[in-house]
Structure formats: C-alpha cells, structure tokens
Design a protein around this motif. Structure first.
Motif, mmCIF file in Angstrom:
data_model
loop_
_atom_site.group_PDB
_atom_site.id
_atom_site.type_symbol
_atom_site.label_atom_id
_atom_site.label_comp_id
_atom_site.label_asym_id
_atom_site.label_seq_id
_atom_site.Cartn_x
_atom_site.Cartn_y
_atom_site.Cartn_z
ATOM 1 N N LEU A 16 0.913 -1.238 0.095
ATOM 2 C CA LEU A 16 -0.055 -0.064 0.067
ATOM 3 C C LEU A 16 0.652 1.137 0.034
ATOM 4 O O LEU A 16 2.034 1.340 0.803
ATOM 5 N N CYS A 17 0.353 2.227 -0.864
ATOM 6 C CA CYS A 17 1.151 3.721 -0.854
ATOM 7 C C CYS A 17 0.739 4.677 0.368
ATOM 8 O O CYS A 17 -0.128 4.216 0.939
ATOM 9 N N SER A 165 -14.366 1.962 -6.682
ATOM 10 C CA SER A 165 -14.934 3.245 -7.497
ATOM 11 C C SER A 165 -16.295 3.537 -6.541
ATOM 12 O O SER A 165 -16.427 4.904 -6.579
ATOM 13 N N ASP A 166 -17.142 2.817 -6.221
ATOM 14 C CA ASP A 166 -18.317 3.058 -5.598
ATOM 15 C C ASP A 166 -18.092 3.653 -4.368
ATOM 16 O O ASP A 166 -18.910 4.517 -4.003
ATOM 17 N N THR A 167 -17.115 3.287 -3.709
ATOM 18 C CA THR A 167 -16.616 3.811 -2.317
ATOM 19 C C THR A 167 -16.257 5.469 -2.434
ATOM 20 O O THR A 167 -16.686 6.166 -1.704
ATOM 21 N N SER A 168 -15.491 5.391 -3.303
ATOM 22 C CA SER A 168 -14.964 6.792 -3.515
ATOM 23 C C SER A 168 -15.933 7.915 -4.197
ATOM 24 O O SER A 168 -16.104 8.935 -3.601
ATOM 25 N N THR A 169 -16.830 7.123 -4.830
ATOM 26 C CA THR A 169 -17.997 7.978 -5.338
ATOM 27 C C THR A 169 -18.755 8.638 -4.313
ATOM 28 O O THR A 169 -19.278 9.813 -4.130
ATOM 29 N N THR A 195 -10.778 -11.059 -0.509
ATOM 30 C CA THR A 195 -10.487 -11.043 -1.723
ATOM 31 C C THR A 195 -9.242 -9.967 -1.660
ATOM 32 O O THR A 195 -8.612 -9.448 -2.669
ATOM 33 N N PHE A 196 -9.117 -9.080 -0.452
ATOM 34 C CA PHE A 196 -8.000 -8.016 -0.304
ATOM 35 C C PHE A 196 -8.510 -7.064 -1.030
ATOM 36 O O PHE A 196 -7.768 -6.008 -1.415
ATOM 37 N N THR A 197 -9.772 -6.898 -1.309
ATOM 38 C CA THR A 197 -10.214 -5.659 -2.290
ATOM 39 C C THR A 197 -10.100 -4.287 -1.356
ATOM 40 O O THR A 197 -9.512 -3.288 -2.255
ATOM 41 N N MET A 198 -10.409 -4.138 -0.494
ATOM 42 C CA MET A 198 -10.305 -2.972 0.396
ATOM 43 C C MET A 198 -8.763 -2.872 0.452
ATOM 44 O O MET A 198 -8.104 -1.803 0.590
ATOM 45 N N ARG A 199 -8.008 -3.946 1.107
ATOM 46 C CA ARG A 199 -6.613 -3.532 1.428
ATOM 47 C C ARG A 199 -5.825 -3.019 0.295
ATOM 48 O O ARG A 199 -5.013 -2.109 0.565
ATOM 49 N N ASP A 200 -6.148 -3.536 -0.974
ATOM 50 C CA ASP A 200 -5.401 -3.236 -1.979
ATOM 51 C C ASP A 200 -5.590 -1.894 -2.757
ATOM 52 O O ASP A 200 -4.935 -1.475 -3.642
ATOM 53 N N ASN A 201 -6.960 -1.326 -2.293
ATOM 54 C CA ASN A 201 -7.200 0.047 -2.908
ATOM 55 C C ASN A 201 -7.434 1.052 -1.870
ATOM 56 O O ASN A 201 -8.008 1.984 -2.230
ATOM 57 N N ALA A 203 -5.472 2.931 -0.408
ATOM 58 C CA ALA A 203 -4.613 4.123 -0.550
ATOM 59 C C ALA A 203 -5.235 4.906 -1.643
ATOM 60 O O ALA A 203 -5.318 6.195 -1.440
ATOM 61 N N SER A 204 -5.745 4.669 -2.704
ATOM 62 C CA SER A 204 -6.598 5.279 -3.644
ATOM 63 C C SER A 204 -7.781 5.920 -3.042
ATOM 64 O O SER A 204 -8.047 6.955 -3.409
#
Length: 440
Positions: A16-17, A165-169, A195-201, A203-204
């Motif tokens: 993660l960044c 994308s849905d969370t950012s929106t 699935t590590f979807t939150m973990r890997d996204n 930072a963005s």
C-alpha cells in the motif's frame, strides 16, 4: 447481521502507498499519519460495541449500560428504508443526543447495504448516501461526536470488484454536500475482505477523499482465525500509514472461529480501535454473540466478560474522548518507556539520526509503533529497522517483521536519514504505541 463466507483463500502479497497529506484540519475528528485524532489533537482509539438500535429502539438504556462497562464508542445500527424501516432525522438526532449524554462517540452506520449483490433487497452505497443526505440536519455541527459509517458490509461475494470506485464516489458525494465528519468505510465480502479488495485499494480511496479523513473498517470473523492473518492484514495498513479499525468481531462464528485473543492483543499494541459485535438481541443462530442476556448489563455472557473485563479488553484499554473531559489512561504507566534521540551526522540540508526506545514494563511488547513530531519541518528520506509514514510533521515508525517484539527491559533502535531547511531541532516527545516515553 451478516452471513457466512467461503473459507479464506491464500493471502496475496500487496504493497500500500503512503497517504497524501491531508487538507485543512476539519472541525471534528481528523486522520493524520494513519491515526484518528480529536479536534484538539488528542489521539482517539475506539473501544466499544455495536448496538442494533434500528431493531430495538425501545432499549433506551443500552448506551448508558455500555458506557458504565467502560466503552468510549458505540456503533449504532440505522436503517435507510430499503430493507428495514427508515430511521428518520428526529430519531438520528435522538441517538446523537443519547451518545453525547452518555459521553460516547457515535459511529452511525446504514445496515441496509449488507451483502449487496448477494443479499436480496440490499441497498447500494449510492442509496446509503441518499439516506445520509436526508438526515444531514441531525449531523451538522456534530463532527466532534459523530463518525459516519457509510454502509455496513456493502458487498457480499458478488460484484465486489466495484467497491473502490463506488466507495470513492460515495465519499465525494458526501463531501460535496458539506459533510466534514470523519467517514468510515466497510470492506466488501461481507465485511471480511478475503479478496483483499479494500486492502489493495485503500490508498487510492483515501487519496480520493478531498478531506483525507477516511477510516477503513474490517470485520473479523471466521476469515481471521489465525494470528498470522490478523497481524498481516492490520500490519499492512499500519505500515502504509492508513487508518484501520476492527469494526466488528466476535469470539466465534458460523463461518469459523476467529482468533479474538490476537485481535485484542494486536489492537492494543498497535493502537488500533475495535468495536465488538454486539450488545444484545442477536438471532438467526448467532445468539452467542450477545454480550449481555436480554439487554441486562447484570447478565454478562462469556463473550461479554471477555470483551469488557478480559485481557486487553474495554475496561483495561478504553479512554474517554477528551471532548467529554476524558483522556486519562485507565492503566497509567508513567516511566514505562524511555526514549533517546541522537543526531549521528549532519550536512547541508541533510542529517542522520537514531531513536532508541526502552521497554520498562515487566511484560514484552508484541508489535510496536514509535511516533514523534518534527518541530522544524524535517522530512524522513530513508529509514532502517522500521517502516516509516509521515504526514506533515507527524512521523510514525512501525516495527519490521523481524523486530516486532521488545522484551521486558529490552530496547529497539531505529535509524534514518532526513532533510532539513533552516533548522534541525530535535523532537521533544516520543510515544511507544499509546505510552508517552520519558527522556532516557
């Protein structure tokens, strides 16, 4: 509440960044360096429970009872109208008032989003945002007391690929509408993110929040049945300087047996918040997750005894929010750590330094973070024996995989290079996990 998951697949490697520097400090809670702070700059670590208010609105003493047992936070279940009867503006205002009356921080969540894509009738995150906009008047001005959890477990195991994308929106819509609260977002996969979807996204998503004031929430049930899985997941957020809380967990579950002892120990050592599920009123075969029987605080269950009175539990680790006049450690440990800061070399616009922290406790520390603030605008450029994260002046150094344990009476030394302009004044204070260290 939630449903069983498939058994977790093998852990995937990911990096993660670091988060982007936050914008102007909000009027209430704020995130900095992966930590949650009150408006006065005091760090706040959630220690509390979930309460199913929307289904048990007659249980008006629940918040007072959880406070009496030591909680500093309550996560309140609300309904947006898609699956359960909507909690209107007046009711939300009453909930907030009750939280304040009982000196609890309120995490308000929409439960109708649970398992979207897999659960029939579940609400979308967009519909959850519509709900928050409809009750906004009850929340404006409450930023020091309220955290907005957009939607509970917003995806099941289908369609979760659009979580980022849905969370950012959703976050951006709330910001555009004037919400300056700290926002909490749940993981997909029924909250457990196997699935590590939150973990890997994460930072963005954090960078996409105009206020850089988002906290991530992981729910730990059967997917998190080993210490390795718990420490790896939470550790990646800590290493990246991203804020994480355990928004739900229990001592058992239909999809497996979570390692609650590691959850308690790791959140304590890393200064991570947790909110156990749940106060009372569970059904559907998970009644064992009730902390008290029949909403009666005098009838603690074994789970209730564990979370309130057990090792690293609420009573031992909870601090009341300073907005209510709290902030005193229930287990004061003056002199339990000492710190020494030393500049080992300096040149034009650059320097090298080391920090040595001694554990003066009678017990080992399993997992650590050392925090300080630079007084002269210095920046860390490289660090060894720890993983750095820096936001403005605030530096967080998290243990490496090989030195996470500081024995009783032992010490750890980290080194780093840094840059400076105009001055290189030494930091004046260091914090080891949640303990302020005295000068060595």
């Amino acid at each position: 509440m939630r449903k069983a998951l498939a058994i977790v697949t093998a852990l995937m490697a990911a990096t993660l960044c670091l988060p982007v520097t936050a914008s102007a400090a909000p009027t209430g809670f704020r995130v900095s360096g992966g930590k949650l702070y009150e408006s006065n700059g005091a760090e706040f670590v959630m220690r509390g429970v979930n309460h199913a208010h929307t289904w048990y609105q007659q249980q008006t003493s629940a918040l007072a009872d959880t406070k009496a047992l030591g909680a500093n936070t309550v996560r309140v279940v609300l309904a947006s109208g898609q699956r359960w009867t909507k909690n209107d503006t007046a009711d939300v205002a009453n909930v907030v008032s009750s939280c304040k009356q009982n000196k609890l921080i309120c995490v308000l969540e929409v439960h109708d989003t649970t398992g979207f894509g897999e659960q029939s009738g579940a609400a979308t995150l967009a519909q959850a945002v519509d709900y928050w906009l409809s009750v906004q008047s009850a929340l404006t001005g409450q930023e020091k007391y309220v955290i907005v959890n957009i939607g509970n477990e917003p995806y099941g195991n289908t369609g979760y690929q659009t979580w980022a994308s849905d969370t950012s929106t959703a976050i951006q819509r709330l910001r555009a509408a004037g919400f300056t609260h700290t926002i909490m977002v749940d993981a997909p996969n029924w909250g457990q993110d196997w699935t590590f979807t939150m973990r890997d996204n994460a930072a963005s998503v954090f960078a996409g929040d105009p206020d850089r004031n988002t906290v991530f929430s992981i729910h730990m049930y059967g997917v998190f049945d080993t210490a390795a899985e718990i420490n790896d997941y939470l550790g990646r957020f800590r290493s990246a300087g991203l804020p994480i809380v355990v928004g739900e967990f229990g001592h058992d579950h239909s999809d497996g047996n979570p390692d609650e002892d590691t959850i308690f120990a790791t959140t304590r050592s890393q200064g991570i918040g947790y909110l156990g599920w749940s106060w009372s009123g569970n059904g559907g075969g998970v009644e064992y997750l009730d902390m008290v029987t029949g909403f009666d605080p005098a009838r603690l269950t074994s789970w209730g005894q564990r979370i309130f009175n057990g090792t690293d539990g609420i009573k031992a680790t909870s601090r009341e929010a300073t907005v209510y006049g709290g902030g005193t450690d229930p287990e004061p440990e003056p002199g339990m750590c000492t710190a020494n800061y030393r500049v080992t070399g300096q040149w034009q616009n650059g320097f090298q330094a080391e920090v040595t922290v001694h554990n003066r406790r009678s017990a080992a520390i399993e997992g650590w973070q050392i925090r300080w603030a630079f007084p002269s605008g210095q920046r860390v450029t490289n660090m060894w024996h720890a993983v750095p994260a820096q936001t403005n002046a605030d530096v967080v150094a998290t243990n490496a995989s090989y030195n996470a344990r500081i024995p009783a009476g032992g010490s750890v030394t980290i080194g780093f290079t840094g840059s400076w302009t105009g001055g290189n004044t030494a930091p004046s204070a260091f914090v080891l996990n949640t303990t302020t260290c005295t000068a060595a």
